[in-house]
Design a protein around this motif. Sequence first.
Motif, PDB file in Angstrom:
ATOM      1  N   GLY A 130       0.819  -1.205   0.000  1.00  0.00           N
ATOM      2  CA  GLY A 130       0.000   0.000   0.000  1.00  0.00           C
ATOM      3  C   GLY A 130       0.851   1.253   0.000  1.00  0.00           C
ATOM      4  N   ILE A 131       1.907   1.254   0.792  1.00  0.00           N
ATOM      5  CA  ILE A 131       2.814   2.407   0.821  1.00  0.00           C
ATOM      6  C   ILE A 131       3.416   2.629  -0.570  1.00  0.00           C
ATOM      7  CG2 ILE A 131       5.010   3.252   1.738  1.00  0.00           C
ATOM      8  CD1 ILE A 131       4.297   1.780   4.363  1.00  0.00           C
ATOM      9  N   GLY A 132       3.860   1.547  -1.206  1.00  0.00           N
ATOM     10  CA  GLY A 132       4.463   1.665  -2.530  1.00  0.00           C
ATOM     11  C   GLY A 132       3.488   2.184  -3.568  1.00  0.00           C
ATOM     12  N   VAL A 133       2.267   1.661  -3.574  1.00  0.00           N
ATOM     13  CA  VAL A 133       1.264   2.061  -4.567  1.00  0.00           C
ATOM     14  C   VAL A 133       0.927   3.535  -4.436  1.00  0.00           C
ATOM     15  CG1 VAL A 133      -1.160   1.816  -5.248  1.00  0.00           C
ATOM     16  CG2 VAL A 133       0.256  -0.220  -4.885  1.00  0.00           C
ATOM     17  N   PHE A 134       0.670   3.978  -3.222  1.00  0.00           N
ATOM     18  CA  PHE A 134       0.200   5.358  -3.062  1.00  0.00           C
ATOM     19  C   PHE A 134       1.344   6.365  -3.124  1.00  0.00           C
ATOM     20  CE2 PHE A 134      -3.570   3.110  -1.677  1.00  0.00           C
ATOM     21  CZ  PHE A 134      -4.551   3.843  -2.332  1.00  0.00           C
ATOM     22  N   TRP A 135       2.567   5.946  -2.821  1.00  0.00           N
ATOM     23  CA  TRP A 135       3.682   6.862  -3.063  1.00  0.00           C
ATOM     24  C   TRP A 135       3.898   7.034  -4.565  1.00  0.00           C
ATOM     25  CZ3 TRP A 135       5.861  10.889  -1.482  1.00  0.00           C
ATOM     26  CH2 TRP A 135       7.082  11.326  -2.016  1.00  0.00           C
ATOM     27  N   CYS A 136       3.738   5.955  -5.333  1.00  0.00           N
ATOM     28  CA  CYS A 136       3.852   6.064  -6.796  1.00  0.00           C
ATOM     29  C   CYS A 136       2.777   6.995  -7.360  1.00  0.00           C
ATOM     30  CB  CYS A 136       3.738   4.687  -7.443  1.00  0.00           C
ATOM     31  SG  CYS A 136       5.199   3.650  -7.229  1.00  0.00           S
ATOM     32  N   LEU A 137       1.552   6.888  -6.834  1.00  0.00           N
ATOM     33  CA  LEU A 137       0.485   7.782  -7.278  1.00  0.00           C
ATOM     34  C   LEU A 137       0.770   9.221  -6.873  1.00  0.00           C
ATOM     35  CD1 LEU A 137      -2.706   5.645  -6.509  1.00  0.00           C
ATOM     36  CD2 LEU A 137      -1.822   6.290  -8.770  1.00  0.00           C
ATOM     37  N   ALA A 138       1.302   9.412  -5.671  1.00  0.00           N
ATOM     38  CA  ALA A 138       1.639  10.761  -5.222  1.00  0.00           C
ATOM     39  C   ALA A 138       2.716  11.367  -6.116  1.00  0.00           C
ATOM     40  CB  ALA A 138       2.100  10.729  -3.764  1.00  0.00           C
ATOM     41  N   LEU A 139       3.741  10.578  -6.437  1.00  0.00           N
ATOM     42  CA  LEU A 139       4.810  11.109  -7.285  1.00  0.00           C
ATOM     43  C   LEU A 139       4.307  11.379  -8.697  1.00  0.00           C
ATOM     44  CD1 LEU A 139       7.811  11.833  -7.051  1.00  0.00           C
ATOM     45  CD2 LEU A 139       8.315   9.683  -8.185  1.00  0.00           C
ATOM     46  N   THR A 140       3.369  10.573  -9.180  1.00  0.00           N
ATOM     47  CA  THR A 140       2.771  10.837 -10.488  1.00  0.00           C
ATOM     48  C   THR A 140       2.042  12.179 -10.480  1.00  0.00           C
ATOM     49  OG1 THR A 140       2.527   8.471 -10.943  1.00  0.00           O
ATOM     50  CG2 THR A 140       1.164   9.986 -12.227  1.00  0.00           C
ATOM     51  N   GLY A 141       1.279  12.443  -9.419  1.00  0.00           N
ATOM     52  CA  GLY A 141       0.624  13.742  -9.288  1.00  0.00           C
ATOM     53  C   GLY A 141       1.637  14.871  -9.252  1.00  0.00           C
ATOM     54  N   PHE A 142       2.727  14.673  -8.522  1.00  0.00           N
ATOM     55  CA  PHE A 142       3.816  15.657  -8.488  1.00  0.00           C
ATOM     56  C   PHE A 142       4.346  15.932  -9.891  1.00  0.00           C
ATOM     57  CE2 PHE A 142       8.479  15.955  -8.651  1.00  0.00           C
ATOM     58  CZ  PHE A 142       8.696  17.162  -8.000  1.00  0.00           C
ATOM     59  N   CYS A 143       4.540  14.877 -10.681  1.00  0.00           N
ATOM     60  CA  CYS A 143       5.083  15.030 -12.038  1.00  0.00           C
ATOM     61  C   CYS A 143       4.110  15.783 -12.946  1.00  0.00           C
ATOM     62  CB  CYS A 143       5.394  13.660 -12.639  1.00  0.00           C
ATOM     63  SG  CYS A 143       6.715  12.763 -11.804  1.00  0.00           S
ATOM     64  N   VAL A 144       2.830  15.439 -12.876  1.00  0.00           N
ATOM     65  CA  VAL A 144       1.823  16.122 -13.694  1.00  0.00           C
ATOM     66  C   VAL A 144       1.797  17.608 -13.360  1.00  0.00           C
ATOM     67  CG1 VAL A 144      -0.643  16.304 -14.190  1.00  0.00           C
ATOM     68  CG2 VAL A 144       0.410  14.050 -13.935  1.00  0.00           C
ATOM     69  N   LEU A 145       1.787  17.907 -12.076  1.00  0.00           N
ATOM     70  CA  LEU A 145       1.745  19.290 -11.613  1.00  0.00           C
ATOM     71  C   LEU A 145       2.984  20.073 -12.030  1.00  0.00           C
ATOM     72  CD1 LEU A 145       0.998  21.703  -9.766  1.00  0.00           C
ATOM     73  CD2 LEU A 145       1.664  20.295  -7.809  1.00  0.00           C
ATOM     74  N   THR A 146       4.154  19.524 -11.770  1.00  0.00           N
ATOM     75  CA  THR A 146       5.377  20.285 -12.006  1.00  0.00           C
ATOM     76  C   THR A 146       5.774  20.349 -13.477  1.00  0.00           C
ATOM     77  OG1 THR A 146       6.711  18.318 -11.455  1.00  0.00           O
ATOM     78  CG2 THR A 146       6.270  19.898  -9.693  1.00  0.00           C
ATOM     79  N   ALA A 147       5.372  19.351 -14.274  1.00  0.00           N
ATOM     80  CA  ALA A 147       5.645  19.442 -15.717  1.00  0.00           C
ATOM     81  C   ALA A 147       4.954  20.668 -16.303  1.00  0.00           C
ATOM     82  CB  ALA A 147       5.167  18.173 -16.423  1.00  0.00           C
ATOM     83  N   ALA A 148       3.697  20.891 -15.907  1.00  0.00           N
ATOM     84  CA  ALA A 148       2.950  22.050 -16.411  1.00  0.00           C
ATOM     85  C   ALA A 148       3.446  23.342 -15.786  1.00  0.00           C
ATOM     86  CB  ALA A 148       1.461  21.857 -16.134  1.00  0.00           C
TER      87      ALA A 148
END
Length: 427
Positions: A130-148
């Motif tokens: 669970g920690i791994g899955v949701f950290w991956c989702l959190a980092l994906t959100g970080f990437c979407v946000l910061t790319a833009a």
Amino acid sequence: MTADGTLAGGPRLTVDVFAEPVRRVGGRWIAAFAFAWFGVWMAQLTPIQLLLPAQIQEQLKTDAWVQNVIAFGIISGISAVCAIVAFPVTGALSDRTTSRFGRRRPWIAAGALLFAVSLLLLGLQTTMVGIGVFWCLALTGFCVLTAALTATISDQVPVDQRGYVSGWLSAPQAIGIIAGILLVTMLALGTFLGYAAMAVLLIVFVTPFLFIPDAVLLPSQRAPWSLRGMIDSLWISPKKYPDFGWTLLSRILVNFGNAFGTTLLLYFIEFGLHETPGQAQDDLLVLTLIYMVFVIAAALVLGKLSDVLGRRKAFVFLSSTLQAIAAIILAFVPLLSVAMVAAGLLGLGYGCFLAVDQALATQVLPDPETRGKDLGIMNIATAVPQALAPLLGALLVFISGFAGLFVTAAVFAFAGAVAVSRVKAVR
């Protein structure tokens, strides 16, 4: 939109979204940009530095630092794969977005929401999966946000202001780390409340930037699209665009060097300097504070100076070399007092690097129509080293001790300095 082709209520943006910006952005734009990055860095780096390692250690129920670091490194390494995909893909999609809210704002909003919700759910996890899955989702959100968010620099900031504006991307990184650690430790928030606080503050600080106007891409301005074409566009030939290639390589090397020197700092204090966990956290706070002061000063002052002088490479070369020197000092003189000096040098070098290298990166992009995608590729060179460094660093410590880790950090940082010296088109 006004009669002269600008958007009302904010900085004047040309109708041609691909044109090089010439009008300087004002204080409102810079303040909203800085606050957004403050929220972003606090939400990303507080988990990396404090919450995530503590959560993993709680689940493993062992004080053996190697096992904790390897578990942390595996989760970070998997999340790096998400970053490699999310950065360029969402950057490319934002390049083509024809929303009436602009190209970047919808992705900034969506990324912030995904990031915040994932952090909230991460705080509830009681298994390693669970920690791994949701950290991956959190980092994906970080990437979407910061790319833009990063792409707005190329979209709206003229070249002679980018060093200073990029300083307001960099300085909040240091402030965000210290603010997040202080908030969690001094209020004794614990795992869930710590993550929840980061999620709420992320939304609070990013929201003002959503009110900054964003030029709209008309459907007629959008190039034809195909899946194969987008996949092919993710490869930028270093032979055809050597300056982009050298800048990307330099960023990868320097960020690995910095990550090797910082991500295992808590473990270095506790196990390398043989301090108790409580004392190690206190000393980490002191070192982070020193690091923060120098990062902020270097990012804002030297970023502005690079604009005034119209030079980038010399600043990037010097900043990378300073980081190498700091790592060498840590390798051969493992004392807390010496670590304080190294933290200052590391902050000075990395603060300058973050501001000036970001400005340099915007000047070597291959195509104005694909700024988001190209800067997304550049951003991989920042996020992936941070994600992979804990695991690789743990292996280095296992093989050669903390001295070997810091020597490796120095080698990577200086190699980055050599790589940026090969850039030709930017002074």
